[in-house]
Design a protein around this motif. Structure first.
Motif, PDB file in Angstrom:
ATOM      1  N   MET A  55      -2.263   8.536   1.526  1.00 20.95           N
ATOM      2  CA  MET A  55      -2.391   8.929   0.275  1.00 20.95           C
ATOM      3  C   MET A  55      -2.708   8.153  -0.283  1.00 20.95           C
ATOM      4  SD  MET A  55      -1.852  11.744  -0.036  1.00 20.95           S
ATOM      5  CE  MET A  55      -0.302  12.003  -2.377  1.00 20.95           C
ATOM      6  N   SER A  56      -3.232   6.361  -0.159  1.00 27.64           N
ATOM      7  CA  SER A  56      -2.890   5.453  -1.183  1.00 27.64           C
ATOM      8  C   SER A  56      -4.853   5.368  -0.574  1.00 27.64           C
ATOM      9  CB  SER A  56      -2.345   3.945  -0.797  1.00 27.64           C
ATOM     10  OG  SER A  56      -2.788   3.934   0.866  1.00 27.64           O
ATOM     11  N   SER A  57      -5.964   5.722   0.384  1.00 25.05           N
ATOM     12  CA  SER A  57      -7.035   5.820   0.486  1.00 25.05           C
ATOM     13  C   SER A  57      -7.762   6.991  -0.416  1.00 25.05           C
ATOM     14  CB  SER A  57      -6.795   6.002   1.562  1.00 25.05           C
ATOM     15  OG  SER A  57      -7.445   4.719   2.590  1.00 25.05           O
ATOM     16  N   LEU A  58      -6.992   8.048  -0.916  1.00 19.56           N
ATOM     17  CA  LEU A  58      -7.112   8.963  -1.552  1.00 19.56           C
ATOM     18  C   LEU A  58      -7.091   8.576  -2.850  1.00 19.56           C
ATOM     19  CD1 LEU A  58      -7.988  12.323  -2.803  1.00 19.56           C
ATOM     20  CD2 LEU A  58      -4.911  12.527  -2.681  1.00 19.56           C
ATOM     21  N   MET A  59      -6.310   7.677  -3.805  1.00 23.23           N
ATOM     22  CA  MET A  59      -5.931   7.329  -5.189  1.00 23.23           C
ATOM     23  C   MET A  59      -6.989   5.703  -5.226  1.00 23.23           C
ATOM     24  SD  MET A  59      -3.687   7.787  -6.910  1.00 23.23           S
ATOM     25  CE  MET A  59      -2.275   7.690  -8.390  1.00 23.23           C
ATOM     26  N   ILE A  60      -6.979   5.212  -4.046  1.00 24.37           N
ATOM     27  CA  ILE A  60      -7.709   4.317  -4.167  1.00 24.37           C
ATOM     28  C   ILE A  60      -9.749   4.829  -4.495  1.00 24.37           C
ATOM     29  CG2 ILE A  60      -9.036   1.382  -3.168  1.00 24.37           C
ATOM     30  CD1 ILE A  60      -6.051   1.589  -2.437  1.00 24.37           C
ATOM     31  N   SER A  61      -9.868   5.590  -3.582  1.00 23.39           N
ATOM     32  CA  SER A  61     -10.789   5.912  -3.471  1.00 23.39           C
ATOM     33  C   SER A  61     -11.045   6.422  -4.698  1.00 23.39           C
ATOM     34  CB  SER A  61     -11.191   6.656  -2.886  1.00 23.39           C
ATOM     35  OG  SER A  61     -12.605   6.803  -2.771  1.00 23.39           O
ATOM     36  N   LEU A  63      -9.905   5.961  -7.741  1.00 25.30           N
ATOM     37  CA  LEU A  63      -9.778   4.925  -8.641  1.00 25.30           C
ATOM     38  C   LEU A  63     -11.254   3.634  -8.815  1.00 25.30           C
ATOM     39  CD1 LEU A  63      -5.826   4.656  -9.574  1.00 25.30           C
ATOM     40  CD2 LEU A  63      -7.694   6.325 -11.182  1.00 25.30           C
ATOM     41  N   ARG A  64     -11.171   3.884  -7.957  1.00 25.85           N
ATOM     42  CA  ARG A  64     -12.866   3.491  -7.384  1.00 25.85           C
ATOM     43  C   ARG A  64     -12.971   2.334  -8.329  1.00 25.85           C
ATOM     44  NH1 ARG A  64     -15.086   6.819  -5.055  1.00 25.85           N
ATOM     45  NH2 ARG A  64     -17.565   6.822  -4.819  1.00 25.85           N
ATOM     46  N   LYS A  65     -13.692   3.193  -9.333  1.00 28.48           N
ATOM     47  CA  LYS A  65     -14.932   3.036 -10.369  1.00 28.48           C
ATOM     48  C   LYS A  65     -14.083   2.725 -11.647  1.00 28.48           C
ATOM     49  CE  LYS A  65     -18.649   5.371  -8.677  1.00 28.48           C
ATOM     50  NZ  LYS A  65     -18.816   6.948  -8.024  1.00 28.48           N
ATOM     51  N   VAL A  66     -13.012   2.369 -11.714  1.00 29.44           N
ATOM     52  CA  VAL A  66     -11.471   2.119 -12.802  1.00 29.44           C
ATOM     53  C   VAL A  66     -10.978   0.595 -12.619  1.00 29.44           C
ATOM     54  CG1 VAL A  66     -10.559   2.704 -14.322  1.00 29.44           C
ATOM     55  CG2 VAL A  66     -11.398   4.492 -13.240  1.00 29.44           C
ATOM     56  N   ILE A  67     -10.813   0.804 -11.521  1.00 24.30           N
ATOM     57  CA  ILE A  67     -10.133  -1.000 -11.036  1.00 24.30           C
ATOM     58  C   ILE A  67     -10.710  -1.932 -11.311  1.00 24.30           C
ATOM     59  CG2 ILE A  67      -8.746  -2.460  -9.365  1.00 24.30           C
ATOM     60  CD1 ILE A  67      -7.977   0.079  -7.843  1.00 24.30           C
ATOM     61  N   PRO A  68     -10.834  -2.957 -12.070  1.00 22.07           N
ATOM     62  CA  PRO A  68     -11.549  -3.862 -12.430  1.00 22.07           C
ATOM     63  C   PRO A  68     -11.197  -4.676 -10.966  1.00 22.07           C
ATOM     64  CG  PRO A  68      -9.870  -3.858 -13.728  1.00 22.07           C
ATOM     65  CD  PRO A  68      -9.658  -2.781 -12.895  1.00 22.07           C
ATOM     66  N   SER A  69     -12.741  -5.693 -10.419  1.00 21.74           N
ATOM     67  CA  SER A  69     -12.447  -6.138  -9.380  1.00 21.74           C
ATOM     68  C   SER A  69     -11.816  -7.021  -9.409  1.00 21.74           C
ATOM     69  CB  SER A  69     -14.359  -6.695  -9.055  1.00 21.74           C
ATOM     70  OG  SER A  69     -14.425  -7.658  -9.717  1.00 21.74           O
ATOM     71  N   GLN A  70     -12.272  -7.708  -9.884  1.00 24.39           N
ATOM     72  CA  GLN A  70     -10.839  -9.282 -10.389  1.00 24.39           C
ATOM     73  C   GLN A  70      -9.201  -8.846  -9.904  1.00 24.39           C
ATOM     74  OE1 GLN A  70     -12.254  -8.246 -12.652  1.00 24.39           O
ATOM     75  NE2 GLN A  70     -13.541  -9.968 -13.869  1.00 24.39           N
ATOM     76  N   VAL A  71      -8.824  -8.036 -10.881  1.00 22.52           N
ATOM     77  CA  VAL A  71      -6.956  -7.614 -10.273  1.00 22.52           C
ATOM     78  C   VAL A  71      -7.387  -6.717  -9.000  1.00 22.52           C
ATOM     79  CG1 VAL A  71      -6.256  -8.120 -12.715  1.00 22.52           C
ATOM     80  CG2 VAL A  71      -6.839  -6.125 -11.887  1.00 22.52           C
ATOM     81  N   ILE A  73      -6.723  -6.536  -5.865  1.00 19.93           N
ATOM     82  CA  ILE A  73      -5.776  -5.883  -4.330  1.00 19.93           C
ATOM     83  C   ILE A  73      -4.923  -6.315  -5.300  1.00 19.93           C
ATOM     84  CG2 ILE A  73      -4.806  -7.957  -3.292  1.00 19.93           C
ATOM     85  CD1 ILE A  73      -7.569  -7.304  -2.134  1.00 19.93           C
ATOM     86  N   SER A  74      -4.446  -6.863  -6.298  1.00 25.08           N
ATOM     87  CA  SER A  74      -2.719  -6.478  -6.435  1.00 25.08           C
ATOM     88  C   SER A  74      -2.716  -4.781  -6.698  1.00 25.08           C
ATOM     89  CB  SER A  74      -2.277  -6.675  -7.648  1.00 25.08           C
ATOM     90  OG  SER A  74      -3.330  -8.315  -8.428  1.00 25.08           O
ATOM     91  N   THR A  75      -3.644  -4.093  -7.664  1.00 28.00           N
ATOM     92  CA  THR A  75      -3.932  -2.993  -7.397  1.00 28.00           C
ATOM     93  C   THR A  75      -3.601  -2.303  -6.473  1.00 28.00           C
ATOM     94  OG1 THR A  75      -5.271  -3.284  -9.424  1.00 28.00           O
ATOM     95  CG2 THR A  75      -4.971  -0.843  -9.065  1.00 28.00           C
ATOM     96  N   TYR A  76      -4.612  -3.053  -5.524  1.00 29.27           N
ATOM     97  CA  TYR A  76      -3.963  -1.939  -4.128  1.00 29.27           C
ATOM     98  C   TYR A  76      -2.565  -2.099  -3.849  1.00 29.27           C
ATOM     99  CZ  TYR A  76      -9.060  -2.472  -4.111  1.00 29.27           C
ATOM    100  OH  TYR A  76     -10.350  -2.117  -4.479  1.00 29.27           O
TER     101      TYR A  76
END
Lengths: 217, 193
Positions: A55-61, A63-71, A73-76
């Motif tokens: 489930m978390s891989s599905l979610m993160i994948s 949103l991978r272009k939306v999540i800013p790279s600076q934050v 890890i906290s998002t994950y």
């Protein structure tokens, strides 16, 4: 799309053997040892972890272009913690006995390095379908490892497998195996066996390439 | 009261040692236990973070989570991670020597399962502020004890003639098993209570 399809199967199977999270990457040791005093606990833990992984891989994948790279890890971590909460409450409702036995360790799936590791190393860079395949493969590999460790410990330490008596009535259980030291010993011996197996295999393949004069590996 | 605190202290330090009987914090236990010096520093950093965690958990449990218990996990992990980051910045500014001594370990500790486990155990066992702090100090010292023991043994093992296959992870697990076996001897410390 065809390239993605051809990668689907290898990404799915690599987590089971070649990159097995427990035996090869030696990640996520805490749950692998803490809950494997019986096969059943190992299965429950494996399924819960696989659910959270997929489930978390599905979610993160997604949103991978939306999540800013600076934050990122906290998002994950927030995504993973959400799904662990779901798994925690689901187990509490469905299997109250098993949940009671390992309550803290279900919650501790949040800090299982396998999950954050897959999110960072795979799901954040790959399309959704491949990420799910990767996560599912890793989850199955993890579950198999837990079941393997759990079977050795339950059979030796309690004389049972999934609660069924394996040996006759005169069997004296080797209690230390279901106690904490047994976990360390069993995993140590299994890793030793795997190291031996890898050595034998690499020697055999060397010999084969020498005798046939085949191309160097 | 003080007898209860003593029981909490010694059971977290020896009987239910986080590493050797709950399997918590195994990643640094196997990863960083190569040198005695680093093991010792990591132990100190761990204890430090555990104390902060205990405080943060107490504040969360008393003031926030009574209204929304289902947010417990997410709240703990976020608050712990950000508090540690904040404390790291403060130390960097005010105590640069300590900051250099702790090094990379300070930020890494947030992902150590022992930290989240402390928050969870503190909650399920219903510890108050003082009990929680004692529990945190004892768990931190217990982690440090296990790390230092392991590092000492591994430094010795490097000098001895070990079979080639055993070198590396497999031997670390076997050593940990023996240590854990030894720690089981503490179980009778309070008359089996």
């Amino acid at each position: 799309m065809s390239a993605e399809k051809s990668r689907f199967v290898p990404e799915l199977t690599k987590g089971i053997f070649r990159e097995n999270p427990t035996f090869v990457q030696v990640l996520g040791m805490c749950p692998a040892l803490a809950v494997t005093n019986s096969v059943m606990n190992g299965i429950v833990m494996g399924i819960a972890t696989t659910f959270v992984l997929v489930m978390s891989s599905l979610m993160i994948s997604t949103l991978r272009k939306v999540i800013p790279s600076q934050v990122r890890i906290s998002t994950y971590v927030v995504v993973i913690a959400t799904f662990v909460t779901v798994a925690d409450f689901t187990l509490q409702a469905l299997l109250p006995a098993a949940h009671h036995e390992m309550a803290a360790f279900i919650a501790l799936i949040v800090v299982n390095c396998v999950i954050l590791g897959r999110a960072e190393a795979f799901a954040s860079k790959n399309p959704i379908l491949l990420s799910i395949a990767d996560a599912f493969g890793m989850g199955v590999g993890f579950t198999l490892a837990l079941v393997l460790i759990g079977s050795v410990r339950e059979v030796l330490g309690n004389g049972t497998f999934l609660g069924h008596q394996v040996f006759g009535p005169h069997f004296e259980p080797w209690v230390v195996m279901i106690l904490p030291p047994g976990g360390f010993f069993v995993l140590g011996v299994l890793l030793l066996g795997l190291a031996k197996l890898a050595e034998v295999r690499s020697r055999a393949s060397q010999r084969r390439s020498q005798t046939t004069g085949g191309e160097p590996r | 009261m003080s007898a209860k605190l003593l029981t909490i202290f010694f059971s977290a330090l020896l009987i239910n040692n986080f590493t050797l009987s709950y399997f918590l914090g195994l990643c640094p236990f196997f990863g960083v236990s190569g040198r005695l010096q680093t093991a010792f520093r990591l132990g100190i950093a761990n204890t430090f973070v555990l104390i902060i965690t205990s405080l943060a958990t107490w504040v969360l449990n008393t003031y926030v989570l009574v209204h929304a218990p289902y947010l417990a996990l997410i709240a703990y992990i976020l608050v712990i991670a950000s508090t540690v980051q904040f404390v790291e910045m403060v130390i960097k500014k005010t105590l640069p020597t300590l900051f250099r001594a702790l090094g990379i370990y300070l930020p890494l500790i947030t992902t150590n399962c022992a930290i989240l486990a402390l928050a969870l155990f503190q909650t399920t066992r219903g510890y108050g502020l003082v009990e929680g702090l004692v529990f945190a100090v004892a768990s931190g010292l217990g982690l440090m004890l296990a790390l230092v023991l392991m590092a000492g043994i591994r430094e010795e093992a490097e000098l001895s003639n070990v079979p080639r296959l055993l070198r590396g992870t497999a031997m670390s697990f076997l050593i940990a098993g023996i240590l854990s076996l030894a720690f089981m001897g503490f179980a009778g410390l309070f008359g089996g209570s």
